[in-house]
Motif scaffolding. Structure first.
Motif, PDB file in Angstrom:
ATOM      1  N   VAL A 159       0.836  -1.196   0.000  1.00  0.00           N
ATOM      2  CA  VAL A 159       0.000   0.000   0.000  1.00  0.00           C
ATOM      3  C   VAL A 159       0.872   1.248   0.000  1.00  0.00           C
ATOM      4  O   VAL A 159       2.083   1.191   0.215  1.00  0.00           O
ATOM      5  CB  VAL A 159      -0.945   0.034   1.220  1.00  0.00           C
ATOM      6  CG1 VAL A 159      -1.942  -1.097   1.155  1.00  0.00           C
ATOM      7  CG2 VAL A 159      -0.153  -0.006   2.523  1.00  0.00           C
ATOM      8  N   PHE A 160       0.226   2.395  -0.213  1.00  0.00           N
ATOM      9  CA  PHE A 160       0.915   3.677  -0.171  1.00  0.00           C
ATOM     10  C   PHE A 160       0.686   4.313   1.195  1.00  0.00           C
ATOM     11  O   PHE A 160      -0.437   4.303   1.718  1.00  0.00           O
ATOM     12  CB  PHE A 160       0.410   4.587  -1.289  1.00  0.00           C
ATOM     13  CG  PHE A 160       0.637   3.997  -2.654  1.00  0.00           C
ATOM     14  CD1 PHE A 160       1.904   3.999  -3.230  1.00  0.00           C
ATOM     15  CD2 PHE A 160      -0.408   3.402  -3.348  1.00  0.00           C
ATOM     16  CE1 PHE A 160       2.121   3.424  -4.475  1.00  0.00           C
ATOM     17  CE2 PHE A 160      -0.199   2.838  -4.597  1.00  0.00           C
ATOM     18  CZ  PHE A 160       1.069   2.842  -5.165  1.00  0.00           C
ATOM     19  N   VAL A 161       1.758   4.841   1.763  1.00  0.00           N
ATOM     20  CA  VAL A 161       1.701   5.420   3.098  1.00  0.00           C
ATOM     21  C   VAL A 161       2.386   6.779   3.102  1.00  0.00           C
ATOM     22  O   VAL A 161       3.147   7.116   2.182  1.00  0.00           O
ATOM     23  CB  VAL A 161       2.372   4.495   4.143  1.00  0.00           C
ATOM     24  CG1 VAL A 161       1.622   3.173   4.263  1.00  0.00           C
ATOM     25  CG2 VAL A 161       3.846   4.242   3.793  1.00  0.00           C
ATOM     26  N   HIS A 162       2.104   7.547   4.150  1.00  0.00           N
ATOM     27  CA  HIS A 162       2.805   8.795   4.401  1.00  0.00           C
ATOM     28  C   HIS A 162       3.671   8.635   5.643  1.00  0.00           C
ATOM     29  O   HIS A 162       3.246   7.982   6.613  1.00  0.00           O
ATOM     30  CB  HIS A 162       1.818   9.945   4.658  1.00  0.00           C
ATOM     31  CG  HIS A 162       1.160  10.458   3.422  1.00  0.00           C
ATOM     32  ND1 HIS A 162      -0.181  10.786   3.372  1.00  0.00           N
ATOM     33  CD2 HIS A 162       1.649  10.709   2.182  1.00  0.00           C
ATOM     34  CE1 HIS A 162      -0.488  11.220   2.159  1.00  0.00           C
ATOM     35  NE2 HIS A 162       0.602  11.171   1.421  1.00  0.00           N
ATOM     36  N   ASN A 163       4.872   9.203   5.619  1.00  0.00           N
ATOM     37  CA  ASN A 163       5.650   9.268   6.843  1.00  0.00           C
ATOM     38  C   ASN A 163       5.301  10.550   7.593  1.00  0.00           C
ATOM     39  O   ASN A 163       4.438  11.325   7.156  1.00  0.00           O
ATOM     40  CB  ASN A 163       7.152   9.157   6.567  1.00  0.00           C
ATOM     41  CG  ASN A 163       7.686  10.306   5.721  1.00  0.00           C
ATOM     42  OD1 ASN A 163       7.033  11.338   5.552  1.00  0.00           O
ATOM     43  ND2 ASN A 163       8.884  10.131   5.180  1.00  0.00           N
ATOM     44  N   ALA A 164       5.964  10.774   8.733  1.00  0.00           N
ATOM     45  CA  ALA A 164       5.626  11.936   9.562  1.00  0.00           C
ATOM     46  C   ALA A 164       5.837  13.252   8.823  1.00  0.00           C
ATOM     47  O   ALA A 164       5.176  14.254   9.117  1.00  0.00           O
ATOM     48  CB  ALA A 164       6.455  11.907  10.846  1.00  0.00           C
ATOM     49  N   GLY A 165       6.737  13.257   7.855  1.00  0.00           N
ATOM     50  CA  GLY A 165       7.012  14.468   7.099  1.00  0.00           C
ATOM     51  C   GLY A 165       6.110  14.651   5.893  1.00  0.00           C
ATOM     52  O   GLY A 165       6.248  15.635   5.157  1.00  0.00           O
TER      53      GLY A 165
END
Length: 349
Positions: A159-165
Motif C-alpha cells: 500500500v501507499f503510506v505517508h511518513n511523519a514528514g
C-alpha cells in the motif's frame, strides 16, 4: 472434520502441554478481545516471569490461537523433558510448548538482515502485466546477484503510506529487494518504479520512494463480485482485535479470502542504540484452505510476499510474510501486523 480426510479435529496440533496446575498471568486479559498492545504486554510479562523463574527457557515467540490455546516457542537448545516446571495455563488458556525449528519457517525468516536470492517456483498462472497504474497487488521485481550472476526476484506491491514528514511511499517485502534498492515492474516493457529507501527492522517491510511520473492508485483490483475494496486505514496497536475474515489479492494468487486464526508476538534482539534491546514484533497466522493430510490446496508462492491483507471494513491488517510448507503448522501463512507500520510513524496515504 475429524475423519482424517476432510480435516483435522484441531486447527493447531503438536506441542507439549505444560503443567496445568502452574498458572501465570491469569487476570487482566480477555484473550477473545486483545489489542496488539495488550498482546505485547502479556508477552513481556510472561517473558519476565520466565527469565526470573526459568532462566534456561529462552522464549522466542508467544502465539495465541483462535482455539484459545497459547503456544510458547522456545529455542532449539531448551530441554522440554521436565514439563512439570512449565506453566500449563496463561491468561486462562492451555499452554503448549514447541521448539523454534518445529515451526519450519523459511530459512530467511529468522535472518532479517539477509536477502533471499533464489527465484520463487512458479505455481500456476502469474499476472506479469506491466500496468500503466501502479496499485496494491501488482508484481514488482528487483535484480539480485547469486554466484555473481544477476537473478530476477519478484514480489507484490503493498500500500501507499505517508511518513511523519508527509512523504508518500510504497510498502514492499524487504527480502525481495537487492542492496541497491531498485524496483521495477517486470515484463517485456519493464519500467523502473522506485527505490527502497528505508526498512522497518524485523518486519520484512521496506519503504519505496517512487520515481517521478509513476501513476498510482491507492485501490487494489476488484474482487470476484466486481467490487473494488476501499482501504480505510492501517490497524493500530490499540485496536481490539478478534479472529476475523480477511482478504488479499496478489499476481500469484488472484483474489483470496481467509481467516486470521493465530496472533503472535516474536522476540527480536536489536543492536541499534536508539531502540530497546528486545523488540516485540506482532504477527498473524492466516488460514486459506490449508494442507490437510496428503492433499495440498491453496499454497501461496514466495512472490505473494508484501501483499496487503485487509478486513471487511477496509482496515489494513498486515502484510503477507511467508507460507509454512511442512510440520504440524503446514498450510498456514504468516503476516506482519500493520500496527508495526503505525508504531514506526506511518499512516495510510
Amino acid at each position: 472434520m475429524a475423519d482424517g480426510k476432510s480435516g483435522r479435529p484441531l486447527l493447531f496440533k503438536g506441542g507439549l502441554v505444560g503443567q496445568l496446575n502452574l498458572q501465570i498471568c491469569q487476570e487482566g486479559y480477555d484473550v477473545t478481545r486483545l489489542s496488539d498492545r495488550a498482546l505485547r504486554k502479556l508477552t513481556a510479562e510472561v517473558c519476565a516471569l520466565f527469565q526470573k523463574n526459568l532462566p534456561d527457557v529462552k522464549i522466542v515467540e508467544l502465539m495465541l490461537a483462535c482455539e484459545n490455546i497459547i503456544f510458547i516457542v522456545v529455542g532449539d537448545h531448551v530441554n522440554l523433558q521436565n514439563r512439570s516446571r512449565l506453566p500449563g495455563r496463561i491468561a486462562k488458556c492451555v499452554v503448549k510448548y514447541l521448539r523454534n525449528s518445529e515451526l519450519h519457517r523459511p530459512s530467511w525468516a529468522d535472518r532479517p538482515a539477509k536477502r533471499q536470492v533464489d527465484p520463487p517456483p512458479v505455481r500456476g498462472i502469474v499476472d506479469k502485466t506491466v500496468y500503466d497504474v501502479l496499485r496494491p497487488g501488482v508484481m514488482i521485481s528487483s535484480m539480485v546477484l547469486k554466484n555473481a550472476h544477476p537473478v530476477e526476484y519478484s514480489t507484490t506491491s503493498g500500500v501507499f503510506v505517508h511518513n511523519a514528514g508527509g512523504t508518500r511511499l510504497m510498502t514492499a517485502a524487504t527480502h525481495g529487494i537487492d542492496d541497491n534498492g531498485q524496483i521495477w515492474q517486470t515484463g517485456n516493457k519493464a519500467k523502473i518504479v522506485g527505490r527502497a529507501v528505508q526498512e522497518i527492522p524485523f518486519t520484512d517491510i521496506s519503504l519505496v520512494e517512487l520515481e517521478d511520473g509513476v501513476n498510482t492508485s491507492k485501490q487494489t483490483f476488484e474482487n470476484d463480485a466486481g467490487v473494488t475494496p476501499n482501504f480505510t486505514r492501517l490497524a493500530t496497536m490499540d485496536d481490539i482485535r478478534a479472529f476475523t475474515v480477511c482478504y488479499l489479492n496478489s499476481p500469484y494468487t488472484g483474489n483470496m479470502a481467509g481467516n486470521i486464526v493465530m496472533r503472535s508476538v516474536k522476540l527480536e534482539e536489536s543492536n541499534h542504540p536508539a531502540e530497546d534491546r528486545i523488540r516485540y514484533v506482532v504477527y498473524q497466522g492466516l488460514y486459506t484452505n490449508q494442507v490437510e493430510d496428503n492433499e495440498s490446496h491453496v499454497q501461496p508462492p514466495d512472490g505473494t510476499c508484501g501483499s496487503v491483507i485487509w478486513d471487511d471494513d477496509g482496515v489494513v491488517l498486515g502484510f503477507y510474510h511467508y507460507y509454512i510448507e511442512e510440520g504440524d503448522f503446514a498450510g498456514y501463512s504468516v503476516t506482519v501486523s500493520a500496527s508495526e507500520m503505525v508504531e514506526a510513524g506511518y499512516s495510510l496515504a
